[in-house]
Design a protein around this motif. Structure first.
Motif, PDB file in Angstrom:
ATOM      1  N   GLN A  69       1.102  -1.092  -0.156  1.00 61.70           N
ATOM      2  CA  GLN A  69       0.051  -0.086  -0.097  1.00 61.70           C
ATOM      3  C   GLN A  69       1.005   1.150  -0.225  1.00 61.70           C
ATOM      4  O   GLN A  69       1.416   1.669   1.013  1.00 61.70           O
ATOM      5  CB  GLN A  69      -0.942  -0.106   1.200  1.00 61.70           C
ATOM      6  N   SER A  70       1.057   1.673  -1.330  1.00 62.20           N
ATOM      7  CA  SER A  70       1.986   2.749  -1.422  1.00 62.20           C
ATOM      8  C   SER A  70       1.726   4.087  -0.317  1.00 62.20           C
ATOM      9  O   SER A  70       2.698   4.690   0.120  1.00 62.20           O
ATOM     10  CB  SER A  70       2.032   3.653  -2.693  1.00 62.20           C
ATOM     11  N   SER A  71       0.592   4.203  -0.207  1.00 65.87           N
ATOM     12  CA  SER A  71       0.092   5.401   0.924  1.00 65.87           C
ATOM     13  C   SER A  71       0.704   5.070   2.169  1.00 65.87           C
ATOM     14  O   SER A  71       0.777   6.251   2.876  1.00 65.87           O
ATOM     15  CB  SER A  71      -1.416   5.616   0.817  1.00 65.87           C
ATOM     16  N   LEU A  72       1.156   4.003   2.403  1.00 64.97           N
ATOM     17  CA  LEU A  72       1.573   3.683   3.782  1.00 64.97           C
ATOM     18  C   LEU A  72       3.230   3.612   3.939  1.00 64.97           C
ATOM     19  O   LEU A  72       3.763   3.146   4.899  1.00 64.97           O
ATOM     20  CB  LEU A  72       0.941   2.305   4.513  1.00 64.97           C
ATOM     21  N   VAL A  73       3.746   4.186   2.691  1.00 68.95           N
ATOM     22  CA  VAL A  73       5.394   4.120   2.737  1.00 68.95           C
ATOM     23  C   VAL A  73       5.767   5.252   3.839  1.00 68.95           C
ATOM     24  O   VAL A  73       5.199   6.374   3.755  1.00 68.95           O
ATOM     25  CB  VAL A  73       6.079   4.363   1.217  1.00 68.95           C
ATOM     26  N   ASP A  93       6.747  13.058  -2.202  1.00 74.47           N
ATOM     27  CA  ASP A  93       5.444  12.631  -2.798  1.00 74.47           C
ATOM     28  C   ASP A  93       5.600  11.175  -3.353  1.00 74.47           C
ATOM     29  O   ASP A  93       6.378  10.810  -3.814  1.00 74.47           O
ATOM     30  CB  ASP A  93       4.996  13.532  -3.942  1.00 74.47           C
ATOM     31  N   THR A  94       4.338  10.547  -2.765  1.00 73.94           N
ATOM     32  CA  THR A  94       4.264   8.960  -3.200  1.00 73.94           C
ATOM     33  C   THR A  94       3.185   8.864  -4.071  1.00 73.94           C
ATOM     34  O   THR A  94       2.000   9.359  -3.704  1.00 73.94           O
ATOM     35  CB  THR A  94       4.103   8.079  -1.845  1.00 73.94           C
ATOM     36  N   ASP A  95       3.466   8.017  -5.275  1.00 72.61           N
ATOM     37  CA  ASP A  95       2.164   7.668  -5.848  1.00 72.61           C
ATOM     38  C   ASP A  95       0.972   7.001  -4.970  1.00 72.61           C
ATOM     39  O   ASP A  95       1.756   6.351  -4.329  1.00 72.61           O
ATOM     40  CB  ASP A  95       2.554   7.071  -7.367  1.00 72.61           C
ATOM     41  N   LEU A  96       0.020   6.832  -5.309  1.00 76.82           N
ATOM     42  CA  LEU A  96      -1.155   6.028  -4.510  1.00 76.82           C
ATOM     43  C   LEU A  96      -1.509   5.027  -4.984  1.00 76.82           C
ATOM     44  O   LEU A  96      -2.553   4.290  -4.729  1.00 76.82           O
ATOM     45  CB  LEU A  96      -2.275   7.056  -4.106  1.00 76.82           C
ATOM     46  N   SER A  97      -0.782   4.408  -5.829  1.00 76.22           N
ATOM     47  CA  SER A  97      -1.080   2.972  -6.510  1.00 76.22           C
ATOM     48  C   SER A  97      -0.691   1.834  -5.246  1.00 76.22           C
ATOM     49  O   SER A  97      -0.005   2.083  -4.527  1.00 76.22           O
ATOM     50  CB  SER A  97      -0.196   2.680  -7.817  1.00 76.22           C
ATOM     51  N   ASN A  98      -1.796   0.733  -5.661  1.00 73.13           N
ATOM     52  CA  ASN A  98      -1.515  -0.391  -4.515  1.00 73.13           C
ATOM     53  C   ASN A  98      -0.892  -1.413  -5.604  1.00 73.13           C
ATOM     54  O   ASN A  98      -1.605  -2.330  -5.859  1.00 73.13           O
ATOM     55  CB  ASN A  98      -2.626  -0.643  -3.914  1.00 73.13           C
ATOM     56  N   ASN A 137       2.308  -4.034   3.646  1.00 72.58           N
ATOM     57  CA  ASN A 137       1.593  -4.650   2.644  1.00 72.58           C
ATOM     58  C   ASN A 137       0.072  -4.530   2.915  1.00 72.58           C
ATOM     59  O   ASN A 137      -0.202  -4.059   3.829  1.00 72.58           O
ATOM     60  CB  ASN A 137       2.114  -6.085   2.383  1.00 72.58           C
ATOM     61  N   PHE A 138      -0.845  -5.074   2.130  1.00 68.84           N
ATOM     62  CA  PHE A 138      -2.137  -5.132   2.400  1.00 68.84           C
ATOM     63  C   PHE A 138      -2.667  -5.433   3.649  1.00 68.84           C
ATOM     64  O   PHE A 138      -3.615  -5.219   4.227  1.00 68.84           O
ATOM     65  CB  PHE A 138      -2.839  -5.786   1.208  1.00 68.84           C
ATOM     66  N   VAL A 139      -1.902  -6.610   4.359  1.00 67.69           N
ATOM     67  CA  VAL A 139      -2.162  -6.761   5.672  1.00 67.69           C
ATOM     68  C   VAL A 139      -1.452  -6.516   6.573  1.00 67.69           C
ATOM     69  O   VAL A 139      -1.495  -6.935   7.961  1.00 67.69           O
ATOM     70  CB  VAL A 139      -2.310  -8.467   5.613  1.00 67.69           C
ATOM     71  N   PHE A 140      -0.794  -5.247   6.532  1.00 71.19           N
ATOM     72  CA  PHE A 140      -0.066  -4.395   7.325  1.00 71.19           C
ATOM     73  C   PHE A 140       1.123  -5.094   8.088  1.00 71.19           C
ATOM     74  O   PHE A 140       1.133  -4.803   9.139  1.00 71.19           O
ATOM     75  CB  PHE A 140      -1.061  -3.733   8.384  1.00 71.19           C
TER      76      PHE A 140
END
Length: 159
Positions: A69-73, A93-98, A137-140
């Motif tokens: 999850q790019s927004s969580l970098v 700035d981070t792209d917000l793609s997953n 990642n998606f499950v943190f």
């Protein structure tokens, strides 16, 4: 994330069997709950040759082994280094793609500091360290160890 929140819906004509018959649509309202669920326990990491950096644009690209999850970098957990100097990124700035590709655009302050310090002027003095918590990642799940990754693709500063 778990069995109780994992369902499947299917659009018309999404799946065909070996005899040419289409699976009937399963709407969101009639979505099927998963019977067996295996949680993701694989921590994300940057793959070999997965770090590229363009000093002209301040574009830093990382390729992970799996979707994150790019927004969580967390930029403060990313450090550019050579053998003598370490610099923690401040606010790219981070792209917000997953997906497995994360693209960061460094702030002008970060780029200017790197130029002044002479850090990341070539492939021989540019590494990135991802400390625990740098990406989820998606499950943190978090990275367990610090990774030091040498730059693979590097574009020299011509500005």
């Amino acid at each position: 994330k778990n069995r109780s929140t994992t369902f499947m819906a299917v659009l018309n004509y999404a799946i065909m069997d070996m005899s040419g018959n289409w699976l009937w649509r399963i709407s969101n309202y009639a979505a099927l709950q998963v019977r067996n669920y295996t949680a993701d326990t694989t921590n994300p990491y940057v793959v070999t040759n997965g770090f590229s950096f363009d000093m002209n644009t301040g574009s830093l690209n990382l390729t992970f082994n799996q979707a994150i999850q790019s927004s969580l970098v967390q930029p403060s957990y990313l450090t550019l280094s050579n053998t003598m100097l370490y610099y923690n990124l401040t606010s790219p700035d981070t792209d917000l793609s997953n997906d497995q590709y994360v693209n960061l655009t460094l702030s002008m302050a970060d780029v200017n500091y790197l130029k002044i310090a002479g850090l990341c002027t070539s492939t021989s003095n540019c590494n990135i360290a991802l400390r625990k918590g740098a990406a989820t990642n998606f499950v943190f799940l978090t990275n367990n160890d610090t990774q030091l990754i040498p730059v693979y693709n590097f574009t020299l500063d011509y500005t």
